[in-house]
Scaffold this motif. Structure first.
Motif, PDB file in Angstrom:
ATOM      1  N   THR A   5       4.165   2.361   3.149  1.00 27.74           N
ATOM      2  CA  THR A   5       3.999   3.077   4.423  1.00 27.74           C
ATOM      3  C   THR A   5       2.663   2.737   5.075  1.00 27.74           C
ATOM      4  OG1 THR A   5       3.018   5.042   3.375  1.00 27.74           O
ATOM      5  CG2 THR A   5       5.430   4.993   3.605  1.00 27.74           C
ATOM      6  N   GLN A   6       1.764   2.107   4.316  1.00 29.91           N
ATOM      7  CA  GLN A   6       0.474   1.689   4.870  1.00 29.91           C
ATOM      8  C   GLN A   6       0.686   0.435   5.728  1.00 29.91           C
ATOM      9  OE1 GLN A   6      -2.381   3.453   4.435  1.00 29.91           O
ATOM     10  NE2 GLN A   6      -1.136   4.907   3.258  1.00 29.91           N
ATOM     11  N   PRO A   7      -0.072   0.304   6.814  1.00 30.23           N
ATOM     12  CA  PRO A   7       0.095  -0.856   7.703  1.00 30.23           C
ATOM     13  C   PRO A   7      -0.095  -2.189   6.975  1.00 30.23           C
ATOM     14  CG  PRO A   7      -1.289   0.815   8.736  1.00 30.23           C
ATOM     15  CD  PRO A   7      -1.093   1.249   7.315  1.00 30.23           C
ATOM     16  N   ASP A   8       0.814  -3.121   7.202  1.00 24.16           N
ATOM     17  CA  ASP A   8       0.729  -4.507   6.724  1.00 24.16           C
ATOM     18  C   ASP A   8       0.868  -4.682   5.214  1.00 24.16           C
ATOM     19  OD1 ASP A   8       0.504  -5.583   9.243  1.00 24.16           O
ATOM     20  OD2 ASP A   8      -1.685  -5.581   9.233  1.00 24.16           O
ATOM     21  N   LEU A   9       1.178  -3.632   4.484  1.00 13.08           N
ATOM     22  CA  LEU A   9       1.341  -3.789   3.042  1.00 13.08           C
ATOM     23  C   LEU A   9       2.815  -3.932   2.694  1.00 13.08           C
ATOM     24  CD1 LEU A   9      -1.249  -1.384   1.395  1.00 13.08           C
ATOM     25  CD2 LEU A   9      -1.526  -3.704   2.262  1.00 13.08           C
ATOM     26  N   HIS A  10       3.106  -4.841   1.778  1.00 12.92           N
ATOM     27  CA  HIS A  10       4.487  -5.053   1.348  1.00 12.92           C
ATOM     28  C   HIS A  10       4.496  -5.329  -0.149  1.00 12.92           C
ATOM     29  CE1 HIS A  10       8.554  -7.348   1.745  1.00 12.92           C
ATOM     30  NE2 HIS A  10       8.706  -6.137   1.266  1.00 12.92           N
TER      31      HIS A  10
END
Length: 257
Positions: A41-46
Motif C-alpha cells: 500500500t506504500q507508494p512505489d513498493l511491490h
C-alpha cells in the motif's frame, strides 16, 4: 507488534541459510502474505510472495519461501523497500522464523520466472523466510566469520559531528550496528551538525540504499524506545514528530485579540 517486541526481534535476528525440509505452514504463509499486502500500500513498493523459493538458490539448503523485493529504478523506492522489508523480517524473527536478506547470490532469471515481475520494475533483492535448522551449519558459521571479521561501530559510520549526540540518538545508532547489510559492510554515513541529524549512502542507485532503509528503521525503533518519536524526511533528515514539540498556550495578550 509493540516497539519493545521489535527491539527484542533485533536481538534475536540472525541471517540463516540452512532451513528445515518442512515448508512453512499455510497459516504462517497467510500471515506473511498479509504483511506483504500491507507493504504494497506504500507508494512505489511491490513485494511479491513466492511460496517455494528454494529452486532459485544453490548455497541455501532446505525448504523456504521468499519475498521478491521489487520497484521502480529510484533511490527512495529502494530505501523504503529496506525500511518496510525489515519490519517483516523482524516480525518473522520475533516469532521464531529464520530469515535472510539476499542480493546477488541467487538465480535472478529463476526469481523473475517465479514472481512474474513486470518488465518495468527492478528486482532489488529477495527476503528468504523458513523454519531454521536448530543448529548453525558449518557453511553458515564460515560465512558469518568471513563477513564479520571486523564489525563497524556507529562511530565508524560517522562522517561529521559538531556536538555530543543525544542519548536517544546514540541508542538508535547502537541498533543500527545490529542491522543486516550486504556482507556486513554498513555503508550508511551519518552527520550531526547544528542539531540536525542526517544520513546518506554513496551509490544510492544500488543495494546500498536497501541497507540504508533497514538502518533507518533500526534507528527509529531505538529512538522510540527512549521516548523520542520521529521520522526520516525525503531529504534523509531525522525530524521529530509534532508530539515531541512542546506547544505553549496563547498568552493573555493573544487571547484579547
Amino acid at each position: 507488534m509493540t516497539n519493545e517486541e521489535y527491539i527484542k526481534a533485533i536481538e534475536l535476528r540472525r541471517s540463516r541459510r540452512a532451513y528445515s525440509s518442512k515448508p512453512l505452514s499455510e497459516e504462517i504463509k497467510s500471515v506473511i502474505k498479509e504483511m506483504v499486502e500491507a507493504v504494497n500500500t506504500q507508494p512505489d513498493l511491490h513485494f511479491i510472495f513466492i511460496d517455494d523459493g528454494s529452486s532459485a538458490f544453490r548455497i541455501f539448503s532446505g525448504k523456504f519461501s521468499m519475498i521478491a523485493v521489487c520497484g521502480p529504478d529510484t533511490q527512495k523506492a529502494r530505501e523504503d523497500s529496506g525500511y518496510y522489508g525489515e519490519s517483516i523480517v523482524l516480525q518473522c524473527a520475533y516469532h521464531g522464523l529464520g530469515t535472510c536478506w539476499v542480493s546477488g547470490t541467487y538465480n535472478e532469471n529463476k526469481v523473475y520466472e517465479l514472481a512474474d515481475i513486470p518488465r518495468e520494475e527492478r528486482l532489488y533483492c529477495v527476503i528468504v523466510i523458513g523454519y531454521p535448522k536448530n543448529r548453525f551449519t558449518a557453511v553458515e558459521r564460515t560465512m558469518y566469520g568471513a563477513t564479520h571479521k571486523k564489525n563497524k561501530t556507529y562511530q565508524d559510520m560517522f562522517e561529521y559531528s559538531d556536538a555530543k549526540l543525544p542519548e536517544e540518538y546514540a541508542y538508535g545508532l547502537k541498533l543500527v550496528e545490529a542491522a543486516p547489510s550486504e556482507v556486513n559492510r554498513r555503508p550508511v554515513k551519518f552527520r550531526y551538525e547544528n542539531g540536525v541529524f542526517s544520513a546518506y549512502v554513496e551509490d544510492p542507485y544500488s543495494d546500498k540504499s536497501i541497507d540504508f532503509g533497514i538502518a533507518k528503521l533500526h534507528f527509529v525503533l531505538g529512538c522510540r524506545a527512549k521516548g523520542v518519536y520521529g521520522h526520516w524526511s525525503y531529504e534523509n533528515v531525522f525530524e521529530l514528530d509534532d508530539s515531541n514539540i512542546i506547544k505553549f498556550g496563547k498568552t493573555d495578550s493573544e487571547e484579547d485579540k
